[in-house]
Scaffold this active site. Sequence first.
Site, PDB file in Angstrom:
ATOM      1  N   VAL A  39     -23.790 -14.739  -3.883  1.00 26.84           N
ATOM      2  CA  VAL A  39     -25.126 -14.592  -3.941  1.00 26.84           C
ATOM      3  C   VAL A  39     -25.097 -13.236  -3.966  1.00 26.84           C
ATOM      4  O   VAL A  39     -24.808 -12.492  -2.967  1.00 26.84           O
ATOM      5  CB  VAL A  39     -25.630 -15.302  -2.524  1.00 26.84           C
ATOM      6  CG1 VAL A  39     -27.061 -15.166  -2.529  1.00 26.84           C
ATOM      7  CG2 VAL A  39     -25.433 -16.861  -2.721  1.00 26.84           C
ATOM      8  N   CYS A  40     -26.077 -12.548  -4.811  1.00 30.55           N
ATOM      9  CA  CYS A  40     -26.418 -11.060  -4.707  1.00 30.55           C
ATOM     10  C   CYS A  40     -26.924 -10.631  -3.323  1.00 30.55           C
ATOM     11  O   CYS A  40     -27.986 -11.353  -3.039  1.00 30.55           O
ATOM     12  CB  CYS A  40     -27.561 -10.683  -5.780  1.00 30.55           C
ATOM     13  SG  CYS A  40     -27.708  -9.209  -5.526  1.00 30.55           S
ATOM     14  N   VAL A  41     -26.323  -9.701  -2.622  1.00 33.31           N
ATOM     15  CA  VAL A  41     -26.695  -9.302  -1.339  1.00 33.31           C
ATOM     16  C   VAL A  41     -28.253  -8.476  -1.536  1.00 33.31           C
ATOM     17  O   VAL A  41     -28.944  -9.096  -0.600  1.00 33.31           O
ATOM     18  CB  VAL A  41     -25.672  -8.352  -0.783  1.00 33.31           C
ATOM     19  CG1 VAL A  41     -25.440  -7.171  -1.574  1.00 33.31           C
ATOM     20  CG2 VAL A  41     -26.260  -8.050   0.765  1.00 33.31           C
TER      21      VAL A  41
END
Lengths: 121, 119, 98
Positions: free
Chosen positions: B77-79
Amino acid sequence: MNEVKKFLFVNRKAPYGTIYALESLEVVLITAAFDQDVSLAFLDDGVYQLKKGQQTKGIETKNFSPTYRALDGYDVEKLYVEKESLDARGLTEEDLLVDVTVLGSREMGALMDEQDVVLSF
Amino acid sequence: MKFGIVVNEGPYQHQASDSAYLFCKAAVEKGHEIWRVFFYHDGVNNATRLTEPPQDDRHIVIRWSKLAEEHKIDLVVCVAAALRRGIQDENLAHGFRISGLGQLVEAGIQTDRVVVFGD
Amino acid sequence: MLHIINKSPLGNNSLDACLRVAASGDILLIEDAVYAATKGNAMEGKVREAMSRLKIHILLPDLEARGLADRIIEGVAKVDYGGFVDLVAANKNCQSWL
């Protein structure tokens, strides 16, 4: 040792109405840091991302358009805009805030064909 | 063949996550490897364990978790996108991890094909 | 290359844009784009015309879900998710027209 791949980022959405253009730009900057061969394509409403004179104070949103001008500092210099998309929006190269290469539709298609990774958001 | 998958939309609102899941399932059934699934934009909403669909509906989040566990798929998941949307380690579902955008670029470099699912 | 379209052609220009740009290769219609490959749709003429230079595929489960599996334009190839995977694998690269 690290293989260099041809990455093309296809931008077909206008800025501000949705977040796609901004978050796409964030990936472009990271990809450049990986020393990959990066190109950006602007078609359809995506060409509006490059329109000069964006003033976002009134919508209380960050104007991220100056980032396109900073791309060459990251060695991202290959920006392609489809001519038919400009024409359909009453825009010319002079309306754009960065230097771009204008391509006809089929030239744009050929550019897409030769990529390793095509990302669109 | 090694595949990288990008999911740009959240669950239930848009078919993108369903299509991506069914693609991944078919790919592993054919003996391919799903090297990584990267969740970006509203796609990060696929990763919250607070998701509770009605009982007669598919559970999109748990479905991803199970597929990942069965086939050792890296769900990233992209931070930056996650923090924007209130997805943090505290509410992250099983099998997902939060990391940087570099993980998306790495998927492009390391896999044979990248397929994007979005709006 | 493989072009993946997921929008109805009557509500969005992604299929039009793809047909304008792509000279050859494969097109796969998924999600709401499957409506484009049905008989009587306003895009039918354009789709038939494009079939002379592009191979058009449709994700059958998406068409079945929408109740139009019996109206598919002749010559459009039907695939399931496994066929979708095969198309991605068989092409050097793919682009989703989002």
